[in-house]
Design an enzyme around this catalytic site. Structure first.
Site, short mmCIF file in Angstrom:
data_model
loop_
_atom_site.label_atom_id
_atom_site.label_comp_id
_atom_site.label_asym_id
_atom_site.label_seq_id
_atom_site.Cartn_x
_atom_site.Cartn_y
_atom_site.Cartn_z
N ASP A 81 0.82 -1.20 0.00
CA ASP A 81 0.00 0.00 0.00
C ASP A 81 0.86 1.26 0.00
O ASP A 81 1.49 1.58 1.01
CB ASP A 81 -0.90 -0.04 1.24
CG ASP A 81 -1.85 1.12 1.34
OD1 ASP A 81 -1.97 1.88 0.37
OD2 ASP A 81 -2.48 1.26 2.40
N ASP A 268 -2.41 6.19 -4.36
CA ASP A 268 -2.59 5.23 -3.27
C ASP A 268 -2.98 3.87 -3.83
O ASP A 268 -4.13 3.63 -4.20
CB ASP A 268 -3.68 5.76 -2.34
CG ASP A 268 -3.88 4.91 -1.10
OD1 ASP A 268 -3.28 3.83 -1.02
OD2 ASP A 268 -4.65 5.33 -0.22
#
Length: 388
Positions: A81, A268
């Site tokens: 992530d 993201d």
């Protein structure tokens, strides 16, 4: 995913509780920054490539892979992530709330060290495309350290966080946790850089129908893209956030005064859809179809009759400027407009942008269109067409 804890932990956020003393130490990389033309030079340790699986749910918007933790090693599946900074995963310290995930057995690891510190973090974006409402995406964590192994390379005494409680929204996850890959190398990534890996990683995230998704740590797989990479400088250098400055947005080749506003857009890989402030979201949708309306039962979401989706051109071009000052666009094609029907209205399809005032962010719906290189040392992100 976007956590509300702090910029040095998971991500920058808007609904925060800070980790304080639980935050891991950042290892500064200035002494290891190579000249730009030498960024990819092989060092003492070869790049590591990990296969990724697609968490499908009809969206092709979330990818995860395996690392190993402990002695002897136990497999732990995590989302890599770019909107997070730390490593956290389900453990046997967690009760029934973690029963959907494989739990790391800390008592079975001879190298596990419990640091006896507990914290709670709340996310401002979650897994999948559901909006965050209050604290519906929240984890309670216990700080510890252990050996983390990635691609056969061990990082000893790596700071990590064991999930001791999670909210119900995490129950759908087929993976056990999240490994942060923020713009400041921390945890296992910092340890691998210290062992000789270049301070870059690359993502090739693909639709389930294509397969072959992968993460390369410390290098670039040039077989996965066409042409050359276009690099743009990180807009928030020195922080943990990956973001690029955008001067304008086009929808089906058109723009408006609202969409010409200069903005920093966060990249993201742990967030599935797209977030813009309400004004921008509605300006984009106005150029696609007046039939796209706010969906009252899920704050921040929008939808349209599923039957209309195939008829709508919805090409979103987000403009950026490369490191040489040349403008370029990153494109989300019309095929990404729908992220599936609403549970409470199966004939209405949710559209890809959620309104979230104060946060401008792109996730899997854009990133899966490109091969991306995240250059921590040079503080830049590179993109190339994949030809998928």
């Amino acid at each position: 995913m976007r956590c509300s804890a702090c910029r040095s932990l998971f991500v920058a956020s808007l609904v925060a509780q800070t980790l304080g003393a639980a935050s891991p130490t950042t290892i500064q990389l200035q002494s290891r920054v190579a000249p730009r033309e030498a960024t990819l030079r092989r060092r003492a340790t070869n790049p590591v490539t990990l296969p990724l699986q697609d968490f499908f749910l009809g969206t092709d918007l979330q990818w995860f892979g395996n690392i190993s933790v402990g002695t002897p090693p136990q497999n732990v599946s995590v989302v890599f992530d770019t909107g997070s900074s730390t490593l956290e995963f389900a453990s046997t310290m967690c009760g029934s709330s973690c029963d959907s995930q494989v739990k790391f057995d800390y008592e079975a690891s001879s190298t596990f060290v419990d640091k006896d510190k507990t914290t709670t973090i709340t996310f401002s974006t979650g897994v999948g495309v559901d909006p965050v409402v209050g604290d519906n995406y929240q984890l309670t964590l216990r700080e510890a350290s252990d050996v983390v192994t990635v691609g056969g390379i061990k990082a000893k005494a790596t700071t990590l966080y064991l999930v001791t409680k999670e909210t119900a929204k995490f129950a759908i996850d087929p993976f056990s946790g999240i490994q942060g890959m923020s713009a400041q190398a921390q945890g296992f990534f910092a340890a691998l850089v210290k062992q000789g890996l270049p301070s870059i990683f690359s993502l090739y995230i693909t639709p389930e129908a294509v397969g072959g998704a992968e993460l390369t740590i410390g290098g670039i797989d040039e077989t996965k893209f066409n042409g050359s990479l276009t690099y743009a400088p990180n807009a928030d250098q020195g922080s943990s956030t990956w973001s690029l400055t955008s001067p304008q947005i086009f929808v089906n080749g058109k723009t408006t005064s609202t969409l010409k506003k200069k903005r920093d857009v966060i990249f993201d890989s742990g967030t599935s859809n797209v977030l813009f402030d309400t004004t921008t979201t509605e300006a984009i949708y106005a150029l696609i179809s007046p039939e796209i309306k706010a969906h009252a039962s899920e704050d921040g979401t929008y939808g349209i009759a599923c039957s209309l989706i195939p008829t709508l051109p919805a090409v979103i071009d987000i403009g950026f400027t490369d490191e040489n000052g040349k403008p370029f666009n990153l494109t989300i094609p019309s095929s990404e407009l729908s992220v599936g029907p609403f549970a409470d209205s199966p004939s209405t399809c949710q559209t890809l942008i959620n309104a979230f005032d104060g946060l401008e962010l792109v996730g899997g719906s854009l990133l899966k269109q490109y091969y991306s290189v995240w250059d921590v040392g040079a503080q830049r992100i590179g993109f190339a067409a994949t030809g998928k």
